[in-house]
Structures are given as structure tokens and as C-alpha cells.
Design a protein around this motif. Structure first.
Motif, PDB file in Angstrom:
ATOM      1  N   PRO A  68       2.609   3.786   9.289  1.00 20.12           N
ATOM      2  CA  PRO A  68       1.608   4.033  10.980  1.00 20.12           C
ATOM      3  C   PRO A  68       1.245   5.391  11.408  1.00 20.12           C
ATOM      4  N   ILE A  69       0.288   5.256  11.415  1.00 16.71           N
ATOM      5  CA  ILE A  69      -0.242   6.838  12.126  1.00 16.71           C
ATOM      6  C   ILE A  69      -0.268   6.897  13.708  1.00 16.71           C
ATOM      7  N   SER A  70      -0.484   7.748  14.045  1.00 16.85           N
ATOM      8  CA  SER A  70      -0.381   8.453  14.872  1.00 16.85           C
ATOM      9  C   SER A  70      -1.554   8.002  15.910  1.00 16.85           C
ATOM     10  N   ALA A  71      -1.451   8.791  16.864  1.00 19.47           N
ATOM     11  CA  ALA A  71      -2.375   7.835  18.121  1.00 19.47           C
ATOM     12  C   ALA A  71      -3.771   9.417  17.729  1.00 19.47           C
ATOM     13  N   GLN A  72      -3.449  10.258  17.684  1.00 20.13           N
ATOM     14  CA  GLN A  72      -4.879  11.373  17.812  1.00 20.13           C
ATOM     15  C   GLN A  72      -4.892  11.053  16.045  1.00 20.13           C
ATOM     16  N   ASP A  73      -4.142  10.546  14.846  1.00 18.36           N
ATOM     17  CA  ASP A  73      -4.884   9.809  13.601  1.00 18.36           C
ATOM     18  C   ASP A  73      -5.650   9.033  13.872  1.00 18.36           C
ATOM     19  N   ALA A  74      -5.585   8.305  14.551  1.00 17.53           N
ATOM     20  CA  ALA A  74      -6.111   6.976  15.526  1.00 17.53           C
ATOM     21  C   ALA A  74      -7.570   7.079  15.665  1.00 17.53           C
ATOM     22  N   LEU A  75      -7.434   8.470  17.008  1.00 23.36           N
ATOM     23  CA  LEU A  75      -8.302   9.116  17.294  1.00 23.36           C
ATOM     24  C   LEU A  75      -9.560   9.193  16.483  1.00 23.36           C
ATOM     25  N   LEU A  76      -8.979   9.875  15.612  1.00 24.60           N
ATOM     26  CA  LEU A  76      -9.719  10.849  14.705  1.00 24.60           C
ATOM     27  C   LEU A  76     -11.005   9.274  13.857  1.00 24.60           C
ATOM     28  N   PHE A 131       0.180   3.220  15.200  1.00 18.07           N
ATOM     29  CA  PHE A 131      -0.793   2.579  14.894  1.00 18.07           C
ATOM     30  C   PHE A 131      -0.017   1.795  13.599  1.00 18.07           C
ATOM     31  N   ALA A 132      -0.383   0.657  12.629  1.00 23.46           N
ATOM     32  CA  ALA A 132       0.753   0.291  11.606  1.00 23.46           C
ATOM     33  C   ALA A 132      -0.051  -1.194  11.612  1.00 23.46           C
ATOM     34  N   THR A 133      -0.196  -1.199  10.227  1.00 26.20           N
ATOM     35  CA  THR A 133      -0.593  -3.106   9.200  1.00 26.20           C
ATOM     36  C   THR A 133       0.600  -2.923   8.783  1.00 26.20           C
ATOM     37  N   PRO A 134       2.221  -3.434   8.707  1.00 26.56           N
ATOM     38  CA  PRO A 134       3.154  -3.195   7.928  1.00 26.56           C
ATOM     39  C   PRO A 134       3.771  -4.259   7.527  1.00 26.56           C
ATOM     40  N   GLY A 135       2.816  -5.467   7.183  1.00 31.76           N
ATOM     41  CA  GLY A 135       3.229  -6.480   6.911  1.00 31.76           C
ATOM     42  C   GLY A 135       3.486  -6.605   5.467  1.00 31.76           C
ATOM     43  N   VAL A 136       2.863  -5.884   4.403  1.00 32.20           N
ATOM     44  CA  VAL A 136       3.355  -5.689   3.569  1.00 32.20           C
ATOM     45  C   VAL A 136       4.949  -5.297   3.053  1.00 32.20           C
ATOM     46  N   GLN A 137       5.654  -4.427   4.236  1.00 35.85           N
ATOM     47  CA  GLN A 137       7.179  -4.378   4.177  1.00 35.85           C
ATOM     48  C   GLN A 137       7.900  -6.033   4.266  1.00 35.85           C
ATOM     49  N   PRO A 180      -5.396  -8.622  10.396  1.00 35.50           N
ATOM     50  CA  PRO A 180      -5.798  -7.996  10.422  1.00 35.50           C
ATOM     51  C   PRO A 180      -6.804  -6.855  10.013  1.00 35.50           C
ATOM     52  N   ALA A 181      -6.700  -6.445   8.253  1.00 33.82           N
ATOM     53  CA  ALA A 181      -7.572  -5.633   7.902  1.00 33.82           C
ATOM     54  C   ALA A 181      -9.169  -6.183   8.195  1.00 33.82           C
ATOM     55  N   VAL A 182      -9.325  -7.161   8.969  1.00 34.60           N
ATOM     56  CA  VAL A 182     -11.251  -7.217   9.075  1.00 34.60           C
ATOM     57  C   VAL A 182     -11.364  -6.445   9.929  1.00 34.60           C
ATOM     58  N   ALA A 183     -10.408  -6.877  11.828  1.00 34.53           N
ATOM     59  CA  ALA A 183     -10.476  -5.945  12.740  1.00 34.53           C
ATOM     60  C   ALA A 183     -10.560  -4.306  12.205  1.00 34.53           C
ATOM     61  N   VAL A 184      -9.506  -4.477  11.587  1.00 36.22           N
ATOM     62  CA  VAL A 184      -8.864  -2.783  11.688  1.00 36.22           C
ATOM     63  C   VAL A 184      -9.991  -2.227  10.167  1.00 36.22           C
ATOM     64  N   GLY A 185     -10.496  -2.689   9.737  1.00 35.66           N
ATOM     65  CA  GLY A 185     -10.818  -2.034   8.056  1.00 35.66           C
ATOM     66  C   GLY A 185     -12.632  -1.837   8.770  1.00 35.66           C
ATOM     67  N   ARG A 186     -13.466  -2.830  10.119  1.00 38.16           N
ATOM     68  CA  ARG A 186     -14.347  -3.109  10.569  1.00 38.16           C
ATOM     69  C   ARG A 186     -14.212  -1.363  12.047  1.00 38.16           C
ATOM     70  N   SER A 187     -13.133  -0.325  11.528  1.00 37.42           N
ATOM     71  CA  SER A 187     -12.704   0.305  12.974  1.00 37.42           C
ATOM     72  C   SER A 187     -12.606   2.055  11.961  1.00 37.42           C
ATOM     73  N   VAL A 188     -12.187   1.823  11.151  1.00 40.19           N
ATOM     74  CA  VAL A 188     -11.721   2.662  10.382  1.00 40.19           C
ATOM     75  C   VAL A 188     -12.586   3.504   8.602  1.00 40.19           C
ATOM     76  N   PRO A 189     -12.284   4.113   8.496  1.00 39.89           N
ATOM     77  CA  PRO A 189     -12.923   4.587   7.106  1.00 39.89           C
ATOM     78  C   PRO A 189     -12.646   3.516   5.803  1.00 39.89           C
ATOM     79  N   ARG A 190     -12.871   3.225   5.161  1.00 42.33           N
ATOM     80  CA  ARG A 190     -11.758   2.321   4.182  1.00 42.33           C
ATOM     81  C   ARG A 190     -10.497   2.935   3.873  1.00 42.33           C
ATOM     82  N   LYS A 191     -11.368   3.922   3.191  1.00 48.62           N
ATOM     83  CA  LYS A 191      -9.417   4.307   2.779  1.00 48.62           C
ATOM     84  C   LYS A 191      -8.630   4.877   3.673  1.00 48.62           C
ATOM     85  N   VAL A 192      -8.910   4.882   4.605  1.00 47.62           N
ATOM     86  CA  VAL A 192      -7.642   4.819   5.671  1.00 47.62           C
ATOM     87  C   VAL A 192      -7.474   3.711   6.266  1.00 47.62           C
ATOM     88  N   ALA A 193      -7.900   2.486   6.422  1.00 47.34           N
ATOM     89  CA  ALA A 193      -7.493   0.749   6.143  1.00 47.34           C
ATOM     90  C   ALA A 193      -6.354   0.728   5.122  1.00 47.34           C
TER      91      ALA A 193
END
Length: 255
Positions: free
Chosen positions: A157-165, A121-127, A135-148
Motif C-alpha cells: 500500500p501507499i500512504s495518503a500523502q504518497d497518493a496525493l503526491l 491504497f493498494a493493488t495487492p492482487g498479485v499476493q 484496476p491497473a487501467v484506472a490506477v495507471g492513468r492516475s499515477v506515473p507508470r513506475k509508481v503504478a
């Protein structure tokens, strides 16, 4: 769309055959998920190929297509993402591959996400010079701020296990178990009252946006409303009588 029928419910699986969320694709998905009928209990969003969704079709976002078109693309996308949490049945993302940008937003917008160990899972638009602000609206409400923020600033990208964590997904399973596990969850949801599930989903998203005191004020009233439902009383009566409840799945009240 694949129809799944089984006692005691019907659920549908929408297959994303192309991985770009083009304007046409978003409009079709919006139309599909809006067509919720009384027999529908669960929606599953799945895909073919190694990519769940790579996000927006960048060819639609060039200067040649014009600002008005760009505004339409993002307005339709936002409406679709919002509708996933507004529709009365649970929505499950079934992922076996890469979900980036608006594709990652899509996963984050679903109620449940079952993914394989192959998923990333990734938000690579900056590239490519397009920061993933929506995307930051939904992702930032799902994961901790610093991870987002790390995902948004680096595009890595983050792995499936990190996405679960971090709470982006619900469950990570082996590839061969993906459909089985998704079906198990869908069918478990189908065992319960649709009216109760609908009330619960609507209330969850309302209260999660409130501060704690207001959230309790809202939900204590909803608990009373839930008890007033015919299915709320049926569930309690069945528990007391040690039998399986017979759900009506409607919004009728018992008192």
C-alpha cells in the motif's frame, strides 16, 4: 443513499456499507449512479468502517462459480467504472480507510478523491495470484507508470500523502474534517451551471485520451460551443454587469 439538499443544488452520498464489490453491489451502484435527474449536481461515494473497499469478493471468483460468472463480474465492474466518468455530474470519493484492488480502481475512477491521513491504497492482487489488471487501467492513468508498476508488482500500500503526491487523490485532510471538506467541494461545484460542468467533464475525458494537437482541435470547438450556451452567455453578461449569474442549468443555446 443520503440526500443532501441545499441552495442552489441537490447532491447525493452513496454509502458503501459492505467493503466488497460483489456482483450485487456493483449492479446496485450502477443502477444508482445511472439514475441522474435534472436536479442532481454531485455524487459522493463514501463508506462506513475502516475499509472504503477491499475490491472484488474473492468468494465469487472460485472455480465453483464458473467462467461465465467471472466474465459477468468483470464486465459489470468495467461498465460501472466507465460510467463514473461518463455520467454528466462530478463524482467524489470520500475515503477514510483502506482502498485495495477494485476499491483502489474505484477511487482512481472518480473525478475527485478527498481522503484522510488514515487512508491507504493498494493493488495487492498479485499476493493471491490474481494480478490487478483491470484496476491497473484506472490506477495507471492516475499515477506515473513506475509508481503504478511498483504498486502492481509488490501489492504494497501507499500512504495518503504518497497518493496525493502521485495524483491518485485530490486532497488529504484530518479525519475530523473529511465530511466538511467534501461538502465544501460539493457545494462549490453546485454554485455553477450544470450544463457547463457537464460539457467540461465530457470534454476533459475525451481530450485527455488524445495527442496534444487533436486535443486542441477538439477543445477549441468546445469552447465555441460553450459560448453558444445560454449559461455561457449569462456568465459573461453577469461578469460584465458585476452581478451573480442566474443559471438555467440546461443545454439551451443563446445563438
Amino acid at each position: 443513499m443520503i440526500q443532501r439538499k441545499g441552495m442552489p443544488c441537490r447532491w447525493v452520498c452513496y454509502m458503501i456499507f459492505r467493503n466488497a464489490l460483489s456482483l450485487g453491489m456493483l449492479q446496485q451502484l450502477q443502477k444508482d449512479v445511472s439514475a441522474v435527474d435534472d436536479s442532481l449536481r454531485v455524487i459522493v461515494l463514501s463508506h462506513t468502517g475502516p475499509v472504503f473497499s477491499a475490491g472484488h469478493d474473492l468468494k465469487e471468483l472460485t472455480i465453483e462459480t464458473g467462467r461465465a460468472h467471472h466474465e459477468q463480474v468483470f464486465a459489470v465492474c468495467s461498465q460501472f467504472m466507465l460510467s463514473l466518468q461518463d455520467i454528466p455530474v462530478p463524482v467524489i470519493a470520500q475515503v477514510n480507510g483502506l482502498a485495495t484492488a477494485a476499491g483502489c480502481q474505484l477511487v482512481a475512477s472518480c473525478d475527485i478523491a478527498v481522503v484522510t491521513e488514515n487512508s491507504k491504497f493498494a493493488t495487492p492482487g498479485v499476493q493471491v495470484g490474481l494480478f490487478c489488471s483491470t484496476p491497473a487501467v484506472a490506477v495507471g492513468r492516475s499515477v506515473p507508470r513506475k509508481v503504478a508498476m511498483e504498486m502492481l508488482f509488490t501489492g504494497q500500500p501507499i500512504s495518503a500523502q504518497d497518493a496525493l503526491l502521485h495524483g491518485l487523490v485530490s486532497r488529504v485532510v484530518p479525519e475530523g474534517k473529511l465530511e466538511e471538506e467534501t461538502t465544501r467541494i460539493a457545494m462549490k461545484i453546485c454554485e455553477f451551471s450544470k450544463s457547463v460542468i457537464t460539457l467540461g467533464k465530457r470534454t476533459f475525458y475525451k481530450q485527455i485520451a488524445l495527442d496534444r494537437k487533436l486535443a486542441y482541435s477538439l477543445t477549441e470547438k468546445v469552447m465555441v460551443d460553450n459560448l453558444a450556451l445560454k449559461d455561457g452567455q449569462e456568465g459573461i453578461k453577469a461578469f460584465v454587469e458585476k452581478r451573480k449569474p442566474v443559471w438555467s442549468h440546461d443545454d439551451d443555446t443563446a445563438h
